[in-house]
Design a protein around this motif. Sequence first.
Motif, PDB file in Angstrom:
ATOM      1  N   PHE A 155       0.817  -1.210   0.000  1.00 15.16           N
ATOM      2  CA  PHE A 155       0.000   0.000   0.000  1.00 15.16           C
ATOM      3  C   PHE A 155       0.854   1.265   0.000  1.00 15.16           C
ATOM      4  O   PHE A 155       0.523   2.256  -0.658  1.00 15.16           O
ATOM      5  CB  PHE A 155      -0.928  -0.019   1.217  1.00 15.16           C
ATOM      6  N   ILE A 156       1.973   1.251   0.734  1.00 16.99           N
ATOM      7  CA  ILE A 156       2.827   2.444   0.770  1.00 16.99           C
ATOM      8  C   ILE A 156       3.955   2.381  -0.256  1.00 16.99           C
ATOM      9  O   ILE A 156       4.834   3.246  -0.287  1.00 16.99           O
ATOM     10  CB  ILE A 156       3.399   2.695   2.180  1.00 16.99           C
ATOM     11  N   GLY A 157       3.931   1.354  -1.110  1.00 22.39           N
ATOM     12  CA  GLY A 157       4.824   1.315  -2.252  1.00 22.39           C
ATOM     13  C   GLY A 157       6.219   0.801  -2.002  1.00 22.39           C
ATOM     14  O   GLY A 157       7.167   1.228  -2.675  1.00 22.39           O
ATOM     15  N   ILE A 158       6.373  -0.117  -1.042  1.00 23.17           N
ATOM     16  CA  ILE A 158       7.690  -0.688  -0.774  1.00 23.17           C
ATOM     17  C   ILE A 158       7.567  -2.202  -0.641  1.00 23.17           C
ATOM     18  O   ILE A 158       6.475  -2.746  -0.588  1.00 23.17           O
ATOM     19  CB  ILE A 158       8.331  -0.101   0.506  1.00 23.17           C
ATOM     20  N   LYS A 159       8.722  -2.870  -0.546  1.00 23.43           N
ATOM     21  CA  LYS A 159       8.735  -4.316  -0.367  1.00 23.43           C
ATOM     22  C   LYS A 159       8.602  -4.655   1.120  1.00 23.43           C
ATOM     23  O   LYS A 159       8.996  -3.866   1.981  1.00 23.43           O
ATOM     24  CB  LYS A 159      10.027  -4.915  -0.927  1.00 23.43           C
ATOM     25  N   PRO A 160       8.059  -5.834   1.447  1.00 25.57           N
ATOM     26  CA  PRO A 160       7.877  -6.223   2.853  1.00 25.57           C
ATOM     27  C   PRO A 160       9.170  -6.180   3.658  1.00 25.57           C
ATOM     28  O   PRO A 160       9.168  -5.767   4.826  1.00 25.57           O
ATOM     29  CB  PRO A 160       7.334  -7.647   2.750  1.00 25.57           C
ATOM     30  N   GLU A 161      10.294  -6.585   3.042  1.00 24.74           N
ATOM     31  CA  GLU A 161      11.555  -6.568   3.781  1.00 24.74           C
ATOM     32  C   GLU A 161      11.998  -5.143   4.114  1.00 24.74           C
ATOM     33  O   GLU A 161      12.626  -4.901   5.149  1.00 24.74           O
ATOM     34  CB  GLU A 161      12.651  -7.309   3.014  1.00 24.74           C
ATOM     35  N   SER A 162      11.666  -4.202   3.244  1.00 23.90           N
ATOM     36  CA  SER A 162      11.988  -2.796   3.519  1.00 23.90           C
ATOM     37  C   SER A 162      11.160  -2.276   4.688  1.00 23.90           C
ATOM     38  O   SER A 162      11.655  -1.542   5.545  1.00 23.90           O
ATOM     39  CB  SER A 162      11.734  -1.931   2.283  1.00 23.90           C
ATOM     40  N   LEU A 163       9.885  -2.679   4.733  1.00 22.61           N
ATOM     41  CA  LEU A 163       9.040  -2.271   5.845  1.00 22.61           C
ATOM     42  C   LEU A 163       9.537  -2.884   7.150  1.00 22.61           C
ATOM     43  O   LEU A 163       9.519  -2.218   8.197  1.00 22.61           O
ATOM     44  CB  LEU A 163       7.591  -2.688   5.583  1.00 22.61           C
ATOM     45  N   SER A 164       9.988  -4.116   7.102  1.00 26.30           N
ATOM     46  CA  SER A 164      10.530  -4.754   8.308  1.00 26.30           C
ATOM     47  C   SER A 164      11.735  -3.978   8.830  1.00 26.30           C
ATOM     48  O   SER A 164      11.873  -3.778  10.047  1.00 26.30           O
ATOM     49  CB  SER A 164      10.927  -6.201   8.005  1.00 26.30           C
ATOM     50  N   ARG A 165      12.598  -3.511   7.941  1.00 25.07           N
ATOM     51  CA  ARG A 165      13.764  -2.727   8.370  1.00 25.07           C
ATOM     52  C   ARG A 165      13.321  -1.397   8.981  1.00 25.07           C
ATOM     53  O   ARG A 165      13.878  -0.957   9.987  1.00 25.07           O
ATOM     54  CB  ARG A 165      14.697  -2.473   7.179  1.00 25.07           C
ATOM     55  N   ILE A 166      12.332  -0.767   8.379  1.00 21.81           N
ATOM     56  CA  ILE A 166      11.836   0.503   8.898  1.00 21.81           C
ATOM     57  C   ILE A 166      11.248   0.307  10.295  1.00 21.81           C
ATOM     58  O   ILE A 166      11.505   1.111  11.215  1.00 21.81           O
ATOM     59  CB  ILE A 166      10.762   1.092   7.956  1.00 21.81           C
ATOM     60  N   ARG A 167      10.493  -0.759  10.494  1.00 21.19           N
ATOM     61  CA  ARG A 167       9.894  -1.016  11.802  1.00 21.19           C
ATOM     62  C   ARG A 167      10.965  -1.284  12.855  1.00 21.19           C
ATOM     63  O   ARG A 167      10.833  -0.866  14.016  1.00 21.19           O
ATOM     64  CB  ARG A 167       8.913  -2.182  11.701  1.00 21.19           C
ATOM     65  N   LYS A 168      12.019  -1.973  12.485  1.00 19.90           N
ATOM     66  CA  LYS A 168      13.120  -2.232  13.412  1.00 19.90           C
ATOM     67  C   LYS A 168      13.811  -0.932  13.797  1.00 19.90           C
ATOM     68  O   LYS A 168      14.185  -0.715  14.956  1.00 19.90           O
ATOM     69  CB  LYS A 168      14.120  -3.205  12.789  1.00 19.90           C
ATOM     70  N   GLN A 169      13.996  -0.029  12.836  1.00 21.16           N
ATOM     71  CA  GLN A 169      14.602   1.279  13.115  1.00 21.16           C
ATOM     72  C   GLN A 169      13.756   2.088  14.093  1.00 21.16           C
ATOM     73  O   GLN A 169      14.271   2.720  15.008  1.00 21.16           O
ATOM     74  CB  GLN A 169      14.770   2.071  11.820  1.00 21.16           C
ATOM     75  N   ILE A 170      12.445   2.037  13.904  1.00 21.66           N
ATOM     76  CA  ILE A 170      11.544   2.791  14.757  1.00 21.66           C
ATOM     77  C   ILE A 170      11.549   2.231  16.187  1.00 21.66           C
ATOM     78  O   ILE A 170      11.600   2.968  17.170  1.00 21.66           O
ATOM     79  CB  ILE A 170      10.108   2.761  14.188  1.00 21.66           C
ATOM     80  N   ILE A 171      11.528   0.900  16.286  1.00 24.93           N
ATOM     81  CA  ILE A 171      11.507   0.261  17.584  1.00 24.93           C
ATOM     82  C   ILE A 171      12.799   0.507  18.363  1.00 24.93           C
ATOM     83  O   ILE A 171      12.810   0.745  19.566  1.00 24.93           O
ATOM     84  CB  ILE A 171      11.257  -1.264  17.439  1.00 24.93           C
ATOM     85  N   SER A 172      13.932   0.457  17.623  1.00 28.78           N
ATOM     86  CA  SER A 172      15.223   0.655  18.277  1.00 28.78           C
ATOM     87  C   SER A 172      15.493   2.128  18.556  1.00 28.78           C
ATOM     88  O   SER A 172      16.229   2.484  19.431  1.00 28.78           O
ATOM     89  CB  SER A 172      16.350   0.090  17.401  1.00 28.78           C
TER      90      SER A 172
END
Length: 208
Positions: free
Chosen positions: A191-208
């Motif tokens: 929906f936001i125009g990226i690959k699932p693995e890219s979203l996983s990296r973004i979520r890890k950055q936010i959490i950390s």
Amino acid sequence: MPQDIDNSTNERLIIMDNAHAKLLQLVSKLVKTDAHDLNMATRLFEHITTTKGTVLVAHNKRATHLYFINSGFIRNYYLQDGLEVTSHINCPPGFITSFNSFINGTNSPEVVQCITDCDLLRITKKDLDTLYQECPNWGLTGRLIYEQALAYNEQRTKDIMTLTAKQRYLNLLAIHPDIIQHVPLQYIASFIGIKPESLSRIRKQIIS
């Protein structure tokens, strides 16, 4: 395998006093309504429930209903090179269908599918036209909702072009903070125009 709602045993008509409450509250915030407006809507919008995976509009089939979401999450998607591309995720409350198909009576190029169990209202094009004709306030409501949808789509296109993937994700969470609990990550990523693995990296950055 998902089934078309018109043929599915997932669908059941239920009677509930507050089934139309969210719809009527939304409309009353947009325009001044009277008892006739509300009674017509209650009569013409049918209340149904569906299960996760139910297809409301199938690919290359005509959209026979406009849906209002009382609860649950629904997405529109199309196939590109054999992959599902999520073009829209609709959260409650809100309207959803394959709009060009519903308005013009053409076959839908996309699929509209329930991501979760859903509590919905639905109305046919014929009954919606009747509602607009007999209740001018509903005609005004339809125009206002259409204008809001145009503004949303314009902003979404601008965001995809100008914002980073992380910014798009954070914006989505700001508007719909509970989406992450109900919608699979691969749908959100698409929906936001990226690959699932890219979203996983973004979520890890936010959490950390």
